[in-house]
Design a protein around this motif. Structure first.
Motif, PDB file in Angstrom:
ATOM      1  N   UNK A  11       0.534  -1.223  -0.074  1.00  0.00           N
ATOM      2  CA  UNK A  11      -0.292   0.021   0.115  1.00  0.00           C
ATOM      3  C   UNK A  11       1.126   1.403   0.285  1.00  0.00           C
ATOM      4  N   UNK A  12       0.945   2.646  -0.923  1.00  0.00           N
ATOM      5  CA  UNK A  12       1.099   3.388  -1.281  1.00  0.00           C
ATOM      6  C   UNK A  12       0.202   4.516  -0.159  1.00  0.00           C
ATOM      7  N   UNK A  13       1.141   4.778   0.513  1.00  0.00           N
ATOM      8  CA  UNK A  13      -0.350   6.002   1.425  1.00  0.00           C
ATOM      9  C   UNK A  13       0.294   7.475   0.480  1.00  0.00           C
ATOM     10  N   UNK A  14      -0.704   8.300   0.474  1.00  0.00           N
ATOM     11  CA  UNK A  14      -0.931   9.352  -0.109  1.00  0.00           C
ATOM     12  C   UNK A  14      -1.022  10.575   0.751  1.00  0.00           C
ATOM     13  N   UNK A  15      -0.458  11.660   0.425  1.00  0.00           N
ATOM     14  CA  UNK A  15      -0.644  12.803   1.353  1.00  0.00           C
ATOM     15  C   UNK A  15      -1.645  13.164   1.799  1.00  0.00           C
ATOM     16  N   UNK A  16      -3.165  12.660   1.949  1.00  0.00           N
ATOM     17  CA  UNK A  16      -3.865  13.061   2.103  1.00  0.00           C
ATOM     18  C   UNK A  16      -5.005  11.534   3.201  1.00  0.00           C
ATOM     19  N   UNK A  17      -4.369  10.763   3.267  1.00  0.00           N
ATOM     20  CA  UNK A  17      -3.832   9.505   3.966  1.00  0.00           C
ATOM     21  C   UNK A  17      -4.658   8.703   2.858  1.00  0.00           C
ATOM     22  N   UNK A  18      -4.680   8.799   2.693  1.00  0.00           N
ATOM     23  CA  UNK A  18      -5.727   7.759   1.380  1.00  0.00           C
ATOM     24  C   UNK A  18      -4.210   6.518   0.611  1.00  0.00           C
ATOM     25  N   UNK A  19      -4.776   5.102   1.738  1.00  0.00           N
ATOM     26  CA  UNK A  19      -3.763   4.294   0.557  1.00  0.00           C
ATOM     27  C   UNK A  19      -3.994   3.422  -0.303  1.00  0.00           C
ATOM     28  N   UNK A  20      -3.376   3.311  -1.549  1.00  0.00           N
ATOM     29  CA  UNK A  20      -3.393   2.637  -2.735  1.00  0.00           C
ATOM     30  C   UNK A  20      -3.033   1.631  -2.630  1.00  0.00           C
ATOM     31  N   UNK A  21      -3.770   0.204  -3.330  1.00  0.00           N
ATOM     32  CA  UNK A  21      -2.914  -1.238  -2.961  1.00  0.00           C
ATOM     33  C   UNK A  21      -2.408  -1.488  -3.861  1.00  0.00           C
ATOM     34  N   UNK A  22      -1.618  -2.424  -4.066  1.00  0.00           N
ATOM     35  CA  UNK A  22      -0.865  -1.976  -5.626  1.00  0.00           C
ATOM     36  C   UNK A  22      -0.815  -3.631  -5.075  1.00  0.00           C
ATOM     37  N   UNK A  23      -0.913  -4.579  -6.141  1.00  0.00           N
ATOM     38  CA  UNK A  23      -0.651  -6.215  -5.839  1.00  0.00           C
ATOM     39  C   UNK A  23       0.791  -6.435  -6.785  1.00  0.00           C
ATOM     40  N   UNK A  24       2.159  -7.419  -5.880  1.00  0.00           N
ATOM     41  CA  UNK A  24       3.011  -7.622  -6.098  1.00  0.00           C
ATOM     42  C   UNK A  24       3.172  -9.244  -6.718  1.00  0.00           C
ATOM     43  N   UNK A  25       4.045  -9.647  -7.103  1.00  0.00           N
ATOM     44  CA  UNK A  25       4.031 -10.919  -7.512  1.00  0.00           C
ATOM     45  C   UNK A  25       5.353 -10.988  -6.555  1.00  0.00           C
TER      46      UNK A  25
END
Length: 107
Positions: free
Chosen positions: A8-22
């Motif tokens: 997960x990458x947390x943005x400045x606004x606190x939102x977390x973007x999920x990434x799938x990684x092999x």
């Protein structure tokens, strides 16, 4: 065992973007970030000599030990924290499932 993990990458606004990684390709977290079009320079290509892939680890499982090159680079950064890492030095593996990072500014 699963062949992918979530980072997960947390943005400045606190939102977390999920990434799938092999987990079976030997990728670094930096490579996963770049593949998902995050603004990570990674000028040195993962050699731990530029620190342009600096992240702050907000949440993690078992992280690998930091090597001397990574520690030295982090010591030179004005925005480094105690939980800073170079994303090029974090290899995607099952222990990193659920990793949460914030991409740090370069200067």
């Amino acid at each position: 065992m699963t062949d992918t993990i979530n980072i997960y990458v947390e943005q400045d606004n606190g939102e977390r973007i999920a990434l799938e990684a092999p987990t079976d390709m030997g990728l670094s977290v930096m490579e996963v970030l770049k593949a998902n079009e995050f603004d990570v320079q990674a000028v040195c290509g993962g050699m731990a000599i530029c620190a342009t892939c600096h992240v702050e680890v907000l949440q993690s499982g078992e992280l690998p030990e930091m090597n001397d090159d990574e520690a030295y680079m982090l010591e030179t950064l004005p925005h480094a924290t105690e939980s800073s890492r170079l994303s090029c030095q974090l290899r995607v593996n099952p222990e990193l499932d659920g990793l949460v990072v914030r991409i740090m500014p370069e200067a």
